[in-house]
Design a protein around this motif. Structure first.
Motif, mmCIF file in Angstrom:
data_model
loop_
_atom_site.group_PDB
_atom_site.id
_atom_site.type_symbol
_atom_site.label_atom_id
_atom_site.label_comp_id
_atom_site.label_asym_id
_atom_site.label_seq_id
_atom_site.Cartn_x
_atom_site.Cartn_y
_atom_site.Cartn_z
ATOM 1 N N ALA A 184 0.827 -1.206 0.000
ATOM 2 C CA ALA A 184 0.000 0.000 0.000
ATOM 3 C C ALA A 184 0.863 1.258 0.000
ATOM 4 N N ASP A 185 2.059 1.176 0.583
ATOM 5 C CA ASP A 185 2.954 2.336 0.629
ATOM 6 C C ASP A 185 3.455 2.738 -0.752
ATOM 7 N N SER A 186 3.524 1.795 -1.670
ATOM 8 C CA SER A 186 4.048 2.101 -3.003
ATOM 9 C C SER A 186 2.954 2.172 -4.071
ATOM 10 N N ALA A 187 1.721 1.961 -3.682
ATOM 11 C CA ALA A 187 0.615 1.902 -4.654
ATOM 12 C C ALA A 187 0.433 3.211 -5.419
ATOM 13 N N GLN A 188 0.727 4.325 -4.803
ATOM 14 C CA GLN A 188 0.507 5.619 -5.446
ATOM 15 C C GLN A 188 1.780 6.232 -6.018
ATOM 16 N N MET A 189 2.859 5.445 -6.085
ATOM 17 C CA MET A 189 4.124 5.985 -6.595
ATOM 18 C C MET A 189 4.032 6.252 -8.092
ATOM 19 N N THR A 190 4.551 7.396 -8.497
ATOM 20 C CA THR A 190 4.576 7.790 -9.906
ATOM 21 C C THR A 190 5.826 7.209 -10.562
ATOM 22 N N PRO A 191 5.910 7.247 -11.880
ATOM 23 C CA PRO A 191 7.146 6.822 -12.549
ATOM 24 C C PRO A 191 8.361 7.610 -12.057
ATOM 25 N N GLU A 192 8.167 8.868 -11.746
ATOM 26 C CA GLU A 192 9.270 9.685 -11.217
ATOM 27 C C GLU A 192 9.697 9.191 -9.834
ATOM 28 N N ASP A 193 8.712 8.811 -9.004
ATOM 29 C CA ASP A 193 9.023 8.255 -7.679
ATOM 30 C C ASP A 193 9.837 6.973 -7.821
ATOM 31 N N TRP A 194 9.432 6.114 -8.767
ATOM 32 C CA TRP A 194 10.158 4.853 -8.985
ATOM 33 C C TRP A 194 11.568 5.121 -9.481
ATOM 34 N N ALA A 195 11.737 6.107 -10.333
ATOM 35 C CA ALA A 195 13.070 6.456 -10.841
ATOM 36 C C ALA A 195 13.960 6.909 -9.688
ATOM 37 N N ARG A 196 13.424 7.727 -8.772
ATOM 38 C CA ARG A 196 14.196 8.169 -7.603
ATOM 39 C C ARG A 196 14.541 6.982 -6.711
ATOM 40 N N GLU A 197 13.576 6.078 -6.540
ATOM 41 C CA GLU A 197 13.809 4.888 -5.714
ATOM 42 C C GLU A 197 14.954 4.047 -6.290
ATOM 43 N N LYS A 198 14.953 3.869 -7.599
ATOM 44 C CA LYS A 198 16.019 3.105 -8.252
ATOM 45 C C LYS A 198 17.365 3.798 -8.092
ATOM 46 N N GLU A 199 17.392 5.128 -8.126
ATOM 47 C CA GLU A 199 18.640 5.863 -7.916
ATOM 48 C C GLU A 199 19.163 5.650 -6.506
ATOM 49 N N VAL A 200 18.264 5.697 -5.514
ATOM 50 C CA VAL A 200 18.657 5.501 -4.114
ATOM 51 C C VAL A 200 19.241 4.106 -3.923
ATOM 52 N N TYR A 201 18.565 3.102 -4.462
ATOM 53 C CA TYR A 201 19.073 1.728 -4.343
ATOM 54 C C TYR A 201 20.366 1.549 -5.135
ATOM 55 N N GLY A 202 20.454 2.199 -6.279
ATOM 56 C CA GLY A 202 21.691 2.132 -7.064
ATOM 57 C C GLY A 202 22.878 2.678 -6.291
ATOM 58 N N ALA A 203 22.659 3.778 -5.563
ATOM 59 C CA ALA A 203 23.735 4.357 -4.744
ATOM 60 C C ALA A 203 24.126 3.403 -3.616
ATOM 61 N N TYR A 204 23.132 2.750 -3.011
ATOM 62 C CA TYR A 204 23.408 1.787 -1.946
ATOM 63 C C TYR A 204 24.204 0.602 -2.492
ATOM 64 N N ILE A 205 23.802 0.083 -3.638
ATOM 65 C CA ILE A 205 24.542 -1.018 -4.272
ATOM 66 C C ILE A 205 25.975 -0.578 -4.559
ATOM 67 N N GLY A 206 26.135 0.632 -5.076
ATOM 68 C CA GLY A 206 27.472 1.159 -5.354
ATOM 69 C C GLY A 206 28.332 1.227 -4.104
ATOM 70 N N ALA A 207 27.739 1.653 -2.981
ATOM 71 C CA ALA A 207 28.489 1.724 -1.726
ATOM 72 C C ALA A 207 28.897 0.329 -1.253
ATOM 73 N N LEU A 208 27.997 -0.647 -1.375
ATOM 74 C CA LEU A 208 28.345 -2.024 -1.011
ATOM 75 C C LEU A 208 29.474 -2.553 -1.885
ATOM 76 N N GLN A 209 29.403 -2.281 -3.184
ATOM 77 C CA GLN A 209 30.439 -2.735 -4.109
ATOM 78 C C GLN A 209 31.773 -2.060 -3.804
ATOM 79 N N GLU A 210 31.736 -0.759 -3.560
ATOM 80 C CA GLU A 210 32.968 -0.019 -3.264
ATOM 81 C C GLU A 210 33.635 -0.533 -1.992
ATOM 82 N N ALA A 211 32.821 -0.942 -1.023
ATOM 83 C CA ALA A 211 33.353 -1.478 0.232
ATOM 84 C C ALA A 211 33.826 -2.925 0.084
ATOM 85 N N GLY A 212 33.506 -3.549 -1.047
ATOM 86 C CA GLY A 212 33.943 -4.925 -1.282
ATOM 87 C C GLY A 212 33.132 -5.968 -0.534
#
Length: 117
Positions: free
Chosen positions: A12-40
Motif C-alpha cells: 500500500a505504501d508504493s501503490a501511489q508511486m509515480t514513474p518519477e518516484d520509482w526512478a528516484r527509488e532506483k537511484e537511491v538503491y543504485g547508490a546503496y549497491i554502489g556503496a556495497l560494491q565499493e566497500a567490497g
C-alpha cells in the motif's frame, strides 16, 4: 561471514508511486549497491515482482500441490534481498541500517547457514 537482508514492505505504501518516484527509488538503491560494491562486501541482490504474482508449491504429504499467490496473507511482503560478506553481525547491522528499505519497511538480517556443521 555471509548475511542476507530480506527486504519487507507494505504494498500500500508504493501503490501511489509515480514513474518519477520509482526512478528516484532506483537511484537511491543504485547508490546503496554502489556503496556495497565499493566497500567490497556486495555479493548479490534482486528486486522481486509483487507477492500476488507468486506461485507456491508443496510436497509435504507426498503429493505436489500448486497454489497461485503467496503462501501467507500478510500486509508486509518480501520485495527483494541483498547478500553481503562482512566480518560479523555488527558490520551487517551497520549496512542494514543504511539500506533504503529500512526507511520505509523492514530489513530482516540472517546469517548464512552454508558451511555450518
Amino acid at each position: 561471514m555471509r548475511y542476507t537482508f530480506l527486504l519487507y514492505s507494505d504494498r500500500a505504501d508504493s501503490a501511489q508511486m509515480t514513474p518519477e518516484d520509482w526512478a528516484r527509488e532506483k537511484e537511491v538503491y543504485g547508490a546503496y549497491i554502489g556503496a556495497l560494491q565499493e566497500a567490497g562486501v556486495f555479493i548479490d541482490t534482486d528486486w522481486l515482482h509483487p507477492a500476488e504474482t507468486a506461485t507456491t508449491i508443496t510436497r509435504k504429504h507426498g503429493e505436489m500441490r500448486v497454489q497461485d499467490g503467496p503462501f501467507a496473507e500478510t500486509k508486509e511482503t518480501l520485495g527483494g534481498f541483498f547478500a553481503i560478506d562482512v566480518p560479523d553481525l555488527d558490520a551487517a547491522l551497520a549496512w542494514a541500517e543504511k539500506c533504503p528499505a529500512a526507511k520505509t519497511g523492514r530489513v530482516e538480517i540472517r546469517a548464512s547457514a552454508m558451511g555450518d556443521d
